[in-house]
Design an enzyme around this catalytic site. Structure first.
Site, PDB file in Angstrom:
ATOM      1  N   GLY A 229       0.863  -1.180   0.000  1.00  0.00           N
ATOM      2  CA  GLY A 229       0.000   0.000   0.000  1.00  0.00           C
ATOM      3  C   GLY A 229       0.898   1.229   0.000  1.00  0.00           C
ATOM      4  O   GLY A 229       0.585   2.250   0.590  1.00  0.00           O
TER       5      GLY A 229
ATOM      6  N   SER B  59       0.478   5.490  -1.856  1.00  0.00           N
ATOM      7  CA  SER B  59      -0.250   6.696  -1.431  1.00  0.00           C
ATOM      8  C   SER B  59      -0.444   6.665   0.079  1.00  0.00           C
ATOM      9  O   SER B  59      -0.164   5.656   0.738  1.00  0.00           O
ATOM     10  CB  SER B  59      -1.609   6.777  -2.132  1.00  0.00           C
ATOM     11  OG  SER B  59      -2.455   5.754  -1.653  1.00  0.00           O
TER      12      SER B  59
ATOM     13  N   ARG C 103      -1.234  -1.872  -6.049  1.00  0.00           N
ATOM     14  CA  ARG C 103      -1.926  -2.417  -7.210  1.00  0.00           C
ATOM     15  C   ARG C 103      -1.708  -1.568  -8.454  1.00  0.00           C
ATOM     16  O   ARG C 103      -1.405  -2.059  -9.520  1.00  0.00           O
ATOM     17  CB  ARG C 103      -3.432  -2.479  -6.916  1.00  0.00           C
ATOM     18  CG  ARG C 103      -3.957  -3.872  -6.771  1.00  0.00           C
ATOM     19  CD  ARG C 103      -5.449  -3.867  -6.585  1.00  0.00           C
ATOM     20  NE  ARG C 103      -5.899  -2.874  -5.613  1.00  0.00           N
ATOM     21  CZ  ARG C 103      -7.177  -2.662  -5.342  1.00  0.00           C
ATOM     22  NH1 ARG C 103      -8.110  -3.327  -5.961  1.00  0.00           N
ATOM     23  NH2 ARG C 103      -7.518  -1.765  -4.449  1.00  0.00           N
TER      24      ARG C 103
ATOM     25  N   SER D 241      -2.829  -1.855  11.698  1.00  0.00           N
ATOM     26  CA  SER D 241      -4.182  -2.127  12.165  1.00  0.00           C
ATOM     27  C   SER D 241      -4.964  -0.821  12.066  1.00  0.00           C
ATOM     28  O   SER D 241      -4.754  -0.053  11.120  1.00  0.00           O
ATOM     29  CB  SER D 241      -4.152  -2.680  13.588  1.00  0.00           C
ATOM     30  OG  SER D 241      -5.446  -3.055  13.973  1.00  0.00           O
TER      31      SER D 241
ATOM     32  N   TYR E 284     -15.030  -4.888   8.542  1.00  0.00           N
ATOM     33  CA  TYR E 284     -13.732  -4.237   8.678  1.00  0.00           C
ATOM     34  C   TYR E 284     -13.076  -4.602  10.010  1.00  0.00           C
ATOM     35  O   TYR E 284     -11.910  -4.995  10.065  1.00  0.00           O
ATOM     36  CB  TYR E 284     -13.916  -2.722   8.570  1.00  0.00           C
ATOM     37  CG  TYR E 284     -12.627  -1.949   8.675  1.00  0.00           C
ATOM     38  CD1 TYR E 284     -11.684  -1.998   7.658  1.00  0.00           C
ATOM     39  CD2 TYR E 284     -12.353  -1.168   9.790  1.00  0.00           C
ATOM     40  CE1 TYR E 284     -10.505  -1.283   7.746  1.00  0.00           C
ATOM     41  CE2 TYR E 284     -11.174  -0.447   9.887  1.00  0.00           C
ATOM     42  CZ  TYR E 284     -10.247  -0.512   8.865  1.00  0.00           C
ATOM     43  OH  TYR E 284      -9.085   0.192   8.966  1.00  0.00           O
TER      44      TYR E 284
ATOM     45  N   LYS F 197      -9.585  -6.546  10.965  1.00  0.00           N
ATOM     46  CA  LYS F 197      -8.516  -5.882  11.719  1.00  0.00           C
ATOM     47  C   LYS F 197      -8.269  -6.529  13.087  1.00  0.00           C
ATOM     48  O   LYS F 197      -7.131  -6.611  13.533  1.00  0.00           O
ATOM     49  CB  LYS F 197      -8.826  -4.388  11.872  1.00  0.00           C
ATOM     50  CG  LYS F 197      -8.737  -3.609  10.566  1.00  0.00           C
ATOM     51  CD  LYS F 197      -7.300  -3.533  10.052  1.00  0.00           C
ATOM     52  CE  LYS F 197      -7.163  -2.625   8.842  1.00  0.00           C
ATOM     53  NZ  LYS F 197      -5.768  -2.502   8.372  1.00  0.00           N
TER      54      LYS F 197
END
Ligand SMILES: *[C@@H]1O[C@H](CO)[C@@H](O)[C@H](O)[C@H]1NC(C)=O
Length: 328
Positions: A43, A46, A68, A173, A187, A191
């Site tokens: 990730g 950004s 991605r 997390s 979600y 997490k």
């Protein structure tokens, strides 16, 4: 009248207690240098991931980023080169594809610090949320992290043995990984799962001098947050009112400092620290000072938690009273 000798116990007892804590906290405190070492961030094109990549590069690490979107990776590489003069390696991969993850990690070379930062967040009530959205969150946030760690761990172990310096696996997390609230079922499930993964993994890799960290940022000013806030159910907006204010650069700085100190929980602001203390549970703790804070505030933290629950349940009740037509 002479003061009672027992009065001496007042200053001595806490000092004795701190000494005991310094002896028992585990894993033992460690320092994990990142200069000249290989930091791999997912990730990483950004938001928080990009900020961590830039800071790692500025601190002299060799940096690889995985994300991605190809064009966003190229933009990230240019931005980091402009800011630091350092070239980072980029890998355009979907973390859900375990084979592609393994190939990227193989190509990048042995990793010293693995930062599993990829994450997706689509808030909605469970009853309304489509199964494929639930699966998307679990696959990216949880299975993606398994894919990364499985692929990186053998090389990390060899490398740590070879150079004798401790390494790190850090997992991003969220406050949704510390407390479950309305609209966060899928979600929070993904997490909270990361915490179980991290606690168990720390037992398995401590003999190899690998330290596991769980980072708890609060709402961070990133492109993802804007979209997430737009989608939040009304009750979620009331309960999880944005604390805001923290930037991706702040989170990056706190994250890297925590990783370098081998901390298990890495909170990123005061609220995050309070949540970490309140949810300490059976988590590992390498800082005797933090352990002292946890122990000395445990009952007041539980009371504060019950007050929060009271206000959340009240908000839910009030909302339903005002919106009777929205109950199906
Ligand atoms: C990739 O990123 C670019 C630049 O931010 C954006 O314009 C494009 O829509 C993205 N592509 C995908 C498939 O998300």
């Amino acid at each position: 009248m002479a003061p009672s000798p027992y009065l001496l116990l007042i200053p001595i007892l806490p000092i004795f207690f701190l000494l005991v804590l310094a002896l028992i906290v585990r894993p033992r405190p460690s320092k994990i240098p990142i200069k000249g070492r290989h930091v791999f961030i997912t990730g990483g094109s950004s938001g928080i991931g990009l900020a961590i990549a830039r800071l790692s590069a500025a601190e002299g690490a060799r940096v690889s980023i995985l994300a991605r979107n190809h064009s966003r990776l190229d933009l990230a590489r240019d931005a980091i080169r402009l800011a630091t003069g350092v070239d980072v390696a980029v890998y355009s991969v979907d973390v859900r594809d375990s084979e592609a993850v393994a190939r990227a990690i193989e190509d990048s070379g042995p990793i010293d610090v693995l930062i599993c930062n990829q994450g997706v967040f689509l808030p909605q009530e469970l009853e309304k949320q489509e199964l494929d959205e639930i699966k998307f969150m679990v696959d990216v946030n949880l299975m993606g992290t398994f894919h990364l760690i499985k692929a990186a761990l053998p090389g990390m172990k060899l490398r740590t043995r070879e150079i004798g310096l401790p390494s790190s696996i850090a997992i991003m997390s969220s406050q949704g990984g510390q407390v479950g609230v309305y609209g966060y079922t899928a979600y929070s499930a993904s997490k909270f799962a990361l915490r179980g993964l991290a606690e168990a993994l720390q037992h398995e890799v401590i003999a190899d001098k690998i330290y596991v960290s769980l980072i708890f940022p609060s709402d961070t000013e990133t492109p993802g947050l804007v979209e997430e806030i737009r989608r939040r159910p009304e009750i979620t907006k009331i309960i999880a009112g944005s604390s805001g204010g923290i930037t991706a650069d702040d989170v990056a700085k706190k994250s890297l400092d925590g990783i370098k100190a081998g901390r298990f929980f890495i909170p990123c602001n005061f609220e995050g620290l309070m949540l970490a203390v309140a949810t300490a549970g059976l988590s590992p703790q390498s800082s005797f000072a933090a352990a002292f804070l946890e122990i000395s505030t445990a009952s007041i933290m539980r009371f504060a938690a019950l007050c929060f629950q009271w206000s959340w349940y009240s908000a839910i009740e009030n909302w339903h009273a005002k919106n009777p037509s929205k109950r199906n």
